[in-house]
Enzyme design. Structure first.
Site, short mmCIF file in Angstrom:
data_model
loop_
_atom_site.label_atom_id
_atom_site.label_comp_id
_atom_site.label_asym_id
_atom_site.label_seq_id
_atom_site.Cartn_x
_atom_site.Cartn_y
_atom_site.Cartn_z
CG ASP A 329 -1.95 -0.86 1.31
OD1 ASP A 329 -2.42 -1.20 0.23
OD2 ASP A 329 -2.39 -1.24 2.41
CG ASP A 652 -5.02 -0.48 5.19
OD1 ASP A 652 -5.73 -0.84 4.24
OD2 ASP A 652 -4.46 0.63 5.24
CG ASP A 656 -6.99 -4.37 1.69
OD1 ASP A 656 -7.52 -4.19 0.58
OD2 ASP A 656 -6.46 -3.45 2.35
P1 ATP Z 1 -3.47 2.97 0.07
O1 ATP Z 1 -4.29 1.90 -0.55
O2 ATP Z 1 -2.13 3.10 -0.50
O3 ATP Z 1 -3.45 2.99 1.56
P2 ATP Z 1 -5.22 5.18 0.05
O4 ATP Z 1 -5.27 5.26 1.51
O5 ATP Z 1 -5.00 6.44 -0.69
O6 ATP Z 1 -4.12 4.27 -0.49
P3 ATP Z 1 -7.96 4.62 0.05
O7 ATP Z 1 -8.00 4.74 1.51
O8 ATP Z 1 -8.74 3.55 -0.63
O9 ATP Z 1 -6.52 4.45 -0.47
O10 ATP Z 1 -8.38 6.05 -0.53
C1 ATP Z 1 -8.66 6.21 -1.88
C2 ATP Z 1 -9.12 7.61 -2.14
O11 ATP Z 1 -10.30 7.88 -1.40
C3 ATP Z 1 -8.13 8.69 -1.72
O12 ATP Z 1 -7.28 9.01 -2.76
C4 ATP Z 1 -9.02 9.86 -1.37
O13 ATP Z 1 -9.30 10.61 -2.53
C5 ATP Z 1 -10.30 9.20 -0.92
N1 ATP Z 1 -10.39 9.18 0.55
C6 ATP Z 1 -9.50 8.66 1.40
N2 ATP Z 1 -9.92 8.79 2.67
C7 ATP Z 1 -11.10 9.40 2.62
C8 ATP Z 1 -12.05 9.82 3.60
N3 ATP Z 1 -11.86 9.62 4.89
N4 ATP Z 1 -13.16 10.42 3.18
C9 ATP Z 1 -13.38 10.63 1.88
N5 ATP Z 1 -12.54 10.27 0.92
C10 ATP Z 1 -11.40 9.66 1.26
#
Ligand code: ATP
Length: 927
Positions: A329, A652, A656
């Site tokens: 990730d 996480d 997943d």
């Molecule tokens: P990784 O998979 O590497 O941990 P990540 O944390 O960016 O990546 P996600 O958590 O799936 O992956 O987030 C994807 C997208 O969703 C982010 O790029 C952001 O635009 C949006 N996002 C993340 N957190 C929030 C939230 N709490 N509320 C609204 N949108 C969110």
């Protein structure tokens, strides 16, 4: 009147009945008292092997029993001293075996405890994280997606909560949960929709509820016996060694029989030969091998814990050394997960935000000029969405805050601003607070009616709030996906239709931010008409008015770049898999050195359009997967595995888990990971850090090499012992070693040094060669040859020393036997240093492994004791040796190691000159 059931009560009745304040939770004193009254929240454990059984098991071995029988016979024949000594040696051996196995078992149990689940509870008005086993009836518990429900819980508040209850009801489709009381009294479990049951899993949504039953009283407790399957803790290597052990027993027994028969045919007394044969068999069978392997694994696992990697499944220690791809990730693992909004974009304007970390101080400027919030309706709206559509809590660390609070909350210095909750939301909360719109400031004005929680499929979150003028929906999320739900945009204070041109402008602005490695979130809102129903997210999240973009930095972790470079040298490919925007992902991948020249980045859409065959063809070239959903991860793992890779995969979230399970080494995040992802994983990173995976791989490789080292030592020693006896009998010589000497060698020389090899330091080039193949035989890379050649030489040299001494002084058999004994012991103690290196004894500093030096010194002292302490001489049938004898002993004992060592040095330098590549580049190290 019949007492109402938990599911029939309303919130007030429930809290009264169970004695819990539904806002502040229980007080700590009350918890302690209830813990005393109801016991821990644990299911009773299955049967454990008692230490006594473990001890007795040590003496169950067939050959040991034969030896005891033979000793008893010798006692009957009047050889009391022999009998007592042999029995003493057997007992000491048994106790040593017991200690080894007991330690191994205890460390395995400690490991299990380490990965025990935790729960979020409200106690004394504070949200804290406690071990699930510390929950008591009446505790106020918070649930999030991916949580294992820690006890039976009556729900008080739910936000789109779904739970997967197949463990209990067999129903694999997640069921929606509610907080409303249910009238009927008798209800099957599946219909008790306002209860969460221990062991089931939250797949979506959030909730708050009161624990009503714990431990064996829970529904899961009533079927606890059915679910007590323990994880397979035996590793493939242990399994193979067990098989090998069986073959070795047969070989050892067959050779022993030949030794005995040959001895008797050459005129040795039958009884003496029998005892020697049985002793030889006992010595030759490497019965300590499985225990030493377990200890090496367990100690390695302890070392990994120190380096922040917790092993949940022992077999993964072995697989770690074979990992050829790490899929990681981005957020939090490769980056710090410390987000700060630095840029905003709204209505065609770019704004800068100053300030650092979580301190709510800073200002917003446009082309260097301060922006006045009062006059800027667009900015006000953006900050309002940022503050309201937010579950994080920003707070200042108070001096009196006690320890034991939620891990994330307790870090930091006194007076420092800290964050509880998701860092992405934290960054937005800080942004809003910088302009005076803190959660506190908005508390009286807006009341949250409901929430559609963030999930990584939709990639957005929304809340419905009520205010004086009506109801408002605030949405934030991945800008590209959010735009699809928008029909209008707030531009210069006016709501205007979102035309294709405006969409392009917004997309270009988002792209621009992402190219500077910023994480981009879009904000949108809409007013909800009077009685309009917004029960589902589909109903709510439509016809939105787009407000603007926020761009936040999330710096890469400092140590990751180096760790990725180490991986590259070690033949391990690093792949980034992220839910984030492709351009942001590529920018960060570039900074970290993940994306090489010619490497490809794809996004979720492109991935979805590929067939499995196309993916298989491309997969080796792809280094970054962006905007993917969790289900894509499974496809990626499978495709990599089809290409022959051994895949380590991090995750996480709750979704997943399938990919983590399917990968060869599933890795979960200790801090941000959900219970479900942790349960599916083989390894948990207690610091969520990519560099820790690399440390674990290094340890995994080291452990495997150490296991090979002591297998080499033990088996070469055994080959030496058997050959000495076998060749002597074949040559018609008298017995070169008496039974007690053989048993002594087995106990002292084989035992301690082998264990010290198990904790040997890794060789310097451990992370400089390719991962080994998962199918590799333990004896490959010339280990089998080394065992046989060294063992053969040890046998020949021991016999040679015996023969020379006997020829010089034919009347003194004891003297020759003493020389043979000393030669055998010395040859093994020299050879043990050779075992540390995959090349030769000259390649490593022999004093580096302190334990080994101590083990060898103590074996040496014990041998000198047996030779020079008069009282021991009759027991071990020895005589003191003189200088000439010692010269012979040293020469004979040194030959196997030094001759072979010089041979391999000459061999490898010859190869080097032959194989020098035209580019002069380094060749992979010979192993
Ligand atoms: P990784 O998979 O590497 O941990 P990540 O944390 O960016 O990546 P996600 O958590 O799936 O992956 O987030 C994807 C997208 O969703 C982010 O790029 C952001 O635009 C949006 N996002 C993340 N957190 C929030 C939230 N709490 N509320 C609204 N949108 C969110």
């Amino acid at each position: 009147m019949e007492q109402k059931k938990w599911h029939q009560m309303d919130a007030e009745e429930l809290s009264r009945q169970i004695g819990c304040d539904p806002v502040r939770g229980l007080a700590s004193e009350e918890v302690a008292e209830r813990l005393e009254r109801y016991g821990r929240n644990e299911l009773s454990e299955g049967k454990r092997i008692s230490p006594l059984t473990l001890l007795l098991n040590q003496f169950k071995d067939f050959m040991v029993l034969v030896l005891v029988g033979a000793t008893l016979i010798s006692a009957l024949l009047g050889e009391y001293l022999d009998a007592v000594t042999i029995i003493a040696i057997i007992v000491i051996n048994g106790i040593l075996g017991f200690v080894q196995e007991f330690r191994a078992e205890r460390s395995l149990r400690a490991l299990k405890a380490l990965s025990a689940p935790s729960a979020s509870v409200v106690r004394d008005g504070q949200v804290i994280s406690v071990a699930a086993s510390d929950l008591v009836p009446g505790d106020l518990v918070l649930l999030e997606p991916g949580d294992r429900v820690p006890a039976d819980i009556r729900l008080l508040e739910t936000n789109s909560l779904y739970a997967e209850e197949s463990a209990l009801t067999g129903e694999s489709v997640p069921v929606g949960k509610t907080a409303l009381p249910i009238r009927e009294s008798e209800l099957p479990l599946g219909d008790q929709r306002n209860l969460g049951f221990m062991g089931t899993m939250v797949t979506r949504g959030t909730a708050k509820g009161i624990v009503v039953r714990t431990g064996m009283q829970t529904e899961m407790g009533t079927i606890a016996d059915l679910i007590q399957q323990t994880e397979a803790m035996e590793t493939p290597l242990q399994h193979r060694l067990e098989q090998l052990g069986k073959i070795l027993i047969i070989v050892a027994v067959a050779l022993t029989v030949m030794v005995v028969v040959a001895g008797i045919l050459h005129g040795q007394p039958a009884y003496g030969m029998f005892l020697a044969g049985v002793s030889l068999a006992v010595a030759a069978i490497p019965e300590g091998l499985p225990a030493i392997v377990t200890i090496a694994l367990a100690l390695g696992v302890q070392r990994m814990i120190k380096r922040k990697a917790i092993v949940r499944k022992l077999p993964s220690v072995e697989t770690l050394g074979c990992a050829s791809v790490i899929c990681s990730d981005k957020t939090g693992t490769l980056t710090q997960n410390k987000m700060t909004v630095t840029r905003l974009w709204l209505g065609g304007r770019s704004l800068e935000v100053s300030g650092e970390g979580y301190v709510p101080e800073g200002e917003i400027t446009e082309s260097g000029a301060h922006v006045d919030l009062k006059k800027d309706q667009g900015l006000r709206r953006l900050l309002q969405v940022a503050a309201l559509c937010n579950n994080s809590v920003l707070y200042k660390k108070e001096p009196e805050e006690e320890r034991g609070k939620r891990a994330k909350a307790t870090q930091g210095e006194e007076g420092e601003w800290l964050l509880k909750g998701d860092p992405t939301e934290g960054a937005l909360a800080v942004l809003a607070a910088k302009m005076g719109l803190s959660a506190k400031a908005l508390e009286g004005l807006y009341k949250r009616e409901r929430e559609f929680p963030f999930d990584s499929e939709r990639k957005r979150m929304s809340v419905v709030v009520t205010h004086q003028g009506g109801r408002l929906l605030c949405v934030k999320g991945a800008s590209d996906m959010l735009l699809e739900q928008c029909t209008h945009v707030l531009w210069d204070g006016n709501v205007i239709p979102l035309t294709a041109t405006l969409r392009q402008k917004i997309a270009a602005a988002a792209e621009g931010m992402a190219a500077s490695a910023l994480r981009v979130l879009g904000m949108a809102y809409r007013d909800i008409r009077g009685q309009e129903s917004v029960e589902t997210e589909q109903e709510a999240e439509q016809q939105l008015v787009f407000v603007g973009l926020s761009g936040m930095i999330d710096p890469p972790r400092k140590e990751v770049r180096d760790a990725i470079a180490v991986c590259r040298q070690a033949g391990i490919k690093t792949v980034m898999i992220t839910g984030d925007h492709q351009t942001t992902a590529e920018a960060i991948a570039g900074q970290l050195g993940i994306l090489p020249r010619g490497g490809v980045a794809v996004n979720g859409r492109q991935l979805a359009a590929m067939t499995d065959e196309q993916l298989d063809r491309e997969v080796d070239n792809i280094y970054v997967y962006a905007r993917v959903s969790p289900e894509h991860k499974l496809r990626i793992v499978k495709s990599l595995q089809r290409q022959g890779h051994v895949v380590a995969m991090t995750g996480d979230g709750v979704n997943d888990a399938p990919a983590i399970k399917a990968s060869d080494i599933g890795i979960a995040m200790g801090i941000t990971g959900t219970d479900v992802s942790k349960e599916a994983s083989a390894l948990v990173l207690s610091d969520d850090n990519f560099a820790t995976i690399v440390a674990a791989i290094e340890e995994g490789r080291g452990i495997y090499e150490n296991i090979r080292k002591f297998i080499r030592y033990l088996l070469a020693s055994n080959v030496g012992e058997i050959l000495t006896m076998f060749l002597a009998m074949m040559a018609g010589l008298p017995l070169p070693l008496v039974p007690i000497q053989i048993l002594w060698v087995n106990l002292v020389t084989d035992g301690l040094p082998a264990m010290a090899l198990g904790v040997d330091q890794a060789e310097k080039d451990l992370m400089k060669h390719k991962p080994r193949s998962a199918k590799e035989n333990i004896f490959s890379r010339r280990l089998g040859w080394k065992i046989l050649s060294r063992g053969f030489l040890i046998g020949i040299c021991t016999l040679g020393a015996f023969w020379i001494t006997l020829r010089e002084n034919p009347g003194n058999l004891i003297e020759a036997q003493t020389v043979a004994f000393a030669t055998l012991v010395m040859a093994q103690l020299i050879h043990v240093f050779d075992c540390r290196s995959s090349r030769s004894i000259f390649h490593r500093n022999p004093l580096q492994n302190r334990y080994l030096v101590l083990a060898v010194l103590s074996s040496l002292l014990l041998m000198l004791g047996v030779l020079y302490i008069e009282a021991l001489q009759p027991i071990f049938k020895t005589v003191p040796l003189d200088f000439r004898h010692w010269c012979l002993v040293f020469v004979a004992a040194g030959i196997p190691t030094f001759v072979m060592g010089i041979g391999s040095v000459l061999g490898s330098s010859k190869k080097k000159t032959q194989h020098r590549t035209p580019l002069g580049g380094p060749r992979p190290a010979a192993r």
